[in-house]
Design an enzyme around this catalytic site. Structure first.
Site, mmCIF file in Angstrom:
data_model
loop_
_atom_site.group_PDB
_atom_site.id
_atom_site.type_symbol
_atom_site.label_atom_id
_atom_site.label_comp_id
_atom_site.label_asym_id
_atom_site.label_seq_id
_atom_site.Cartn_x
_atom_site.Cartn_y
_atom_site.Cartn_z
ATOM 1 N N ASP A 53 0.854 -1.191 0.000
ATOM 2 C CA ASP A 53 0.000 0.000 0.000
ATOM 3 C C ASP A 53 0.891 1.242 0.000
ATOM 4 O O ASP A 53 1.899 1.288 0.710
ATOM 5 C CB ASP A 53 -0.861 -0.046 1.281
ATOM 6 C CG ASP A 53 -1.763 1.175 1.413
ATOM 7 O OD1 ASP A 53 -2.071 1.801 0.377
ATOM 8 O OD2 ASP A 53 -2.164 1.493 2.552
ATOM 9 N N ASP A 61 -1.728 -1.271 -3.800
ATOM 10 C CA ASP A 61 -2.070 -0.530 -5.025
ATOM 11 C C ASP A 61 -0.975 -0.691 -6.084
ATOM 12 O O ASP A 61 0.078 -1.292 -5.821
ATOM 13 C CB ASP A 61 -2.344 0.950 -4.705
ATOM 14 C CG ASP A 61 -1.321 1.542 -3.751
ATOM 15 O OD1 ASP A 61 -0.126 1.317 -4.004
ATOM 16 O OD2 ASP A 61 -1.712 2.200 -2.756
ATOM 17 N N ASP A 130 -5.517 -11.134 -15.415
ATOM 18 C CA ASP A 130 -6.599 -12.052 -15.055
ATOM 19 C C ASP A 130 -7.866 -11.571 -15.763
ATOM 20 O O ASP A 130 -8.268 -10.413 -15.591
ATOM 21 C CB ASP A 130 -6.796 -11.978 -13.532
ATOM 22 C CG ASP A 130 -7.248 -13.284 -12.935
ATOM 23 O OD1 ASP A 130 -8.004 -13.991 -13.607
ATOM 24 O OD2 ASP A 130 -6.852 -13.586 -11.798
ATOM 25 N N ASP A 232 -10.248 -16.685 -16.071
ATOM 26 C CA ASP A 232 -10.832 -17.081 -14.792
ATOM 27 C C ASP A 232 -12.081 -17.947 -14.979
ATOM 28 O O ASP A 232 -12.966 -17.593 -15.758
ATOM 29 C CB ASP A 232 -11.212 -15.803 -14.014
ATOM 30 C CG ASP A 232 -11.862 -16.103 -12.689
ATOM 31 O OD1 ASP A 232 -11.136 -16.553 -11.792
ATOM 32 O OD2 ASP A 232 -13.084 -15.907 -12.553
ATOM 33 N N GLU A 286 -8.099 -21.217 -16.027
ATOM 34 C CA GLU A 286 -8.303 -21.840 -14.726
ATOM 35 C C GLU A 286 -9.199 -23.053 -14.933
ATOM 36 O O GLU A 286 -10.256 -22.945 -15.535
ATOM 37 C CB GLU A 286 -8.987 -20.849 -13.775
ATOM 38 C CG GLU A 286 -9.046 -21.397 -12.378
ATOM 39 C CD GLU A 286 -9.955 -20.617 -11.442
ATOM 40 O OE1 GLU A 286 -9.744 -20.705 -10.246
ATOM 41 O OE2 GLU A 286 -10.888 -19.949 -11.915
ATOM 42 N N HIS A 352 -4.297 -17.439 -4.670
ATOM 43 C CA HIS A 352 -5.204 -16.622 -3.853
ATOM 44 C C HIS A 352 -6.469 -17.374 -3.431
ATOM 45 O O HIS A 352 -7.265 -16.840 -2.663
ATOM 46 C CB HIS A 352 -5.592 -15.378 -4.652
ATOM 47 C CG HIS A 352 -6.381 -15.747 -5.869
ATOM 48 N ND1 HIS A 352 -5.842 -16.433 -6.936
ATOM 49 C CD2 HIS A 352 -7.684 -15.576 -6.181
ATOM 50 C CE1 HIS A 352 -6.780 -16.660 -7.836
ATOM 51 N NE2 HIS A 352 -7.910 -16.146 -7.407
ATOM 52 N N ASP A 353 -6.672 -18.573 -3.957
ATOM 53 C CA ASP A 353 -7.834 -19.373 -3.564
ATOM 54 C C ASP A 353 -7.451 -20.481 -2.591
ATOM 55 O O ASP A 353 -8.266 -21.375 -2.306
ATOM 56 C CB ASP A 353 -8.488 -20.014 -4.801
ATOM 57 C CG ASP A 353 -9.168 -18.980 -5.687
ATOM 58 O OD1 ASP A 353 -9.605 -17.941 -5.164
ATOM 59 O OD2 ASP A 353 -9.239 -19.218 -6.907
#
Ligand code: GLC
Length: 581
Positions: A53, A61, A130, A232, A286, A352-353
């Site tokens: 950040d 960001d 993505d 995705d 994916e 991230h999953d």
């Protein structure tokens, strides 16, 4: 016995320099191998919300990524996959896109994006975007139009079921608290379909206008110079839109019922001929279908669809009560052998999953976190297939003990799953046990840069709590420690980059019955390496008749390696790569 009279000797690991071992002969002798930059790539996945950040709002960001590009370069990775950064109301952290040609305000501006891309390219780092187009956000203009009236030109951009036909046939929703993927919408007295959350309505891919819109979006980003696309949840795009009634219990095998239907290959071929083939981009979807044959149909070069599959068999293995190394070996070996001659796969243990890989596959205790994280990184970076390394795994980041009760979680899947479990009178203790082990939020806690407050991630309040171990597990500390997980990761990326055998070499599983050690060789022409990974917290011995032939230690996650001419004894979670001199 010959073995027993041999003196056990200790080799001091010299981490034989990867660079100096580049075998030019190998490179020239491998002309039968279809070399591609994306096969040689080492992908680093960044979850932008949690990386760095710069404006104090507690959310990462694009400027933060720009500030950290030298660090990314220092890792030896060659490409970055960025989770979605488009405008979004963030029902599912950016996987609900409201404008595909704009940047989410939390993350910055298009100007920041352009700068980030050019700074990446200046460092020879490629960028993979993505693309979330099985569904959009319900706040996308298309959906706002579509839901406004039954005869709106955008009506058939989505799947609608008029209420006068009665209740639509039940469909399972992955994220919905009530579990039904059809949501009633008063405005036009109809239901719309959402396989994920209610704010993620599914796009109607049978409509050629939708496909054209998506191709135009892809061209927009390709024209900007991005180097690849990750599609995705794309197998869900091709669904049976006659919406037949499915048998009870179909949810257990739902892909078979409502994804991967006819049409998928047509859509991908269209994308390929309109977009992918006109740019030097890599493509990965994916999901990889239900069978190895289906995966081949997506990725074989002569199919002109995508470059590689991203299959879940391996990340589905660990459970809160452990897993079996035999299954792990079998799964990776099966996927490798199916793609040995044709097609290409991705190699990963986290994203991230998923929760953190060291907590799921190895050992995140104080004593074993470091060796076991190094061991897993050795594995990912020595398999055939493009490695995807998730941010923070290069440090050995672990699951976050601060995520205790359901109130501590932010992920819509966790929160709605809890509500659903409660409604269905399921065992909530067990639900929480599984969440503490496997929640996606564990993989999303902020990057640990240094030992200052909030680990240097933000000067504000982080959107998810930092893992308290950041005081010792952080970039700053690990950069200064020659034996850190981070420095081991860098040695591994250098080894892979400079040894074609680790990219293109044949893979052979050896001693598959070994209970503790995962052993395999990679061979390319005359080049051969032996990889030995102790997946257990106990010492483990490995005997091989021609062990003496592998006399060069290319990598070792301990300072020492105990072996005789015929047997190696690995310490807990020890990982070594041995080469023939
Ligand atoms: C994919 C993403 C996941 C997201 C889902 C819905 O599985 O990886 O994070 O929640 O699609 O878009």
């Amino acid at each position: 016995m010959y073995k027993s009279v041999l003196l056990m000797f200790i080799l001091l690991a010299t981490y034989s320099c990867a660079e100096s071992k580049k075998d030019n002969n190998t490179t020239t002798e491998t002309t039968n191998i279809d070399k591609k930059w994306w096969k040689e790539a080492i992908v680093y996945q960044i979850y932008p919300r949690s990386f760095q950040d710069t404006d104090g709002d507690g959310i990462g960001d694009l400027k933060g990524i720009i500030n950290r590009l030298d660090y990314i370069k220092s890792l030896g990775v060659t490409a970055v996959w960025l989770n979605p950064i488009y405008s979004s109301p963030n029902d599912d952290n950016g996987y609900d896109v409201s404008d595909y040609r704009n940047i989410m305000s939390d993350f910055g501006t298009m100007e920041d994006f352009d700068k980030m891309l050019s700074e990446m390219h200046a460092r020879d780092i490629k960028l993979v975007m993505d693309i979330v187009v099985n569904h959009s956000s319900d706040e996308h203009e298309w959906f706002k139009e579509s839901r406004s009236s039954r005869d709106n030109p955008y009506r058939d951009y989505y799947h609608w079921w008029p209420a006068e036909k009665g209740e639509p046939p039940y469909r399972y929703s992955l994220f919905d608290a009530e579990g039904n993927a059809w949501k009633y919408d008063e405005q036009t007295d109809s239901y719309y379909l959402h396989y994920f959350s209610q704010k993620q309505p599914d796009l109607n891919w049978e409509n050629p206008k939708v496909r054209q819109e998506v191709n135009d979006i892809l061209k927009f980003w390709a024209e900007k110079g991005v180097d690849g696309f990750r599609l995705d949840a794309f197998q869900f795009a091709a669904k049976d839109t006659t919406f037949p009634k499915f048998p009870d219990g179909f949810e257990k095998n739902f892909i078979q019922y409502y994804a991967m239907q006819d049409g998928l290959h047509k859509y991908l071929k269209e994308m390929n001929s309109e977009v992918f083939s006109n740019y030097d981009v890599m493509t990965v979807a994916e999901g990889a279908g239900r069978t190895l044959e289906e995966a081949h149909e997506l990725v074989d070069a002569d199919r002109n669809e995508i470059n590689m599959a991203y299959a879940f068999d391996a990340v589905d293995i660990p459970k809160a009560d452990g897993y079996d190394l035999a299954t792990f070996k079998e799964t990776f070996s099966k996927w490798d052998s199916a793609f040995a001659k044709k097609g290409w796969i991705s190699i990963f243990l986290s994203n991230h999953d998923q929760a953190r890989m060291v907590s799921r596959y190895a050992n995140d205790s104080l004593a074993y976190r470091a060796p076991s994280a190094k061991m897993l990184n050795t594995f990912i970076l020595s398999m055939r297939g493009t490695p995807y390394c998730y941010f923070g795994d290069e440090l050995g980041m672990t699951n976050n003990p601060k995520l205790k009760n359901i109130e501590d979680y932010k992920d819509i899947a966790a929160i709605n799953g809890f509500k659903k479990a409660k409604t269905n009178n399921e065992d909530l203790d067990e639900y929480m046990r599984n969440l503490r082990f496997g929640s996606r939020d564990h993989g999303r806690t902020p990057m640990q840069w240094d030992a200052s407050e909030n680990a240097g991630f933000t000067i504000g309040t982080p959107w998810l709590p930092l893992n308290p171990n950041y005081k010792s597990v952080n970039v700053n500390a690990e950069e200064q420690n020659e034996e850190s997980v981070l420095n081991h990761f860098k040695k591994m990326t250098a080894l892979r980059t400079n040894n074609d055998v680790l990219v293109y070499g044949d893979y052979k599983l050896i001693q598959k019955e070994h209970k503790q050690i995962y052993a395999f060789t990679r061979t390319l022409d005359k080049d051969e390496v032996l990889i030995l990974l102790n997946f257990s917290k106990n010492e483990a011995s490995f005997a091989l008749d021609n062990l003496a032939a592998y006399s060069e230690i290319k990598i070792n996650n301990y300072l020492e390696l105990a072996h005789t001419e015929l047997e190696i004894t690995l310490k807990p979670y020890q990982a070594v790569i041995l080469g023939k001199d």
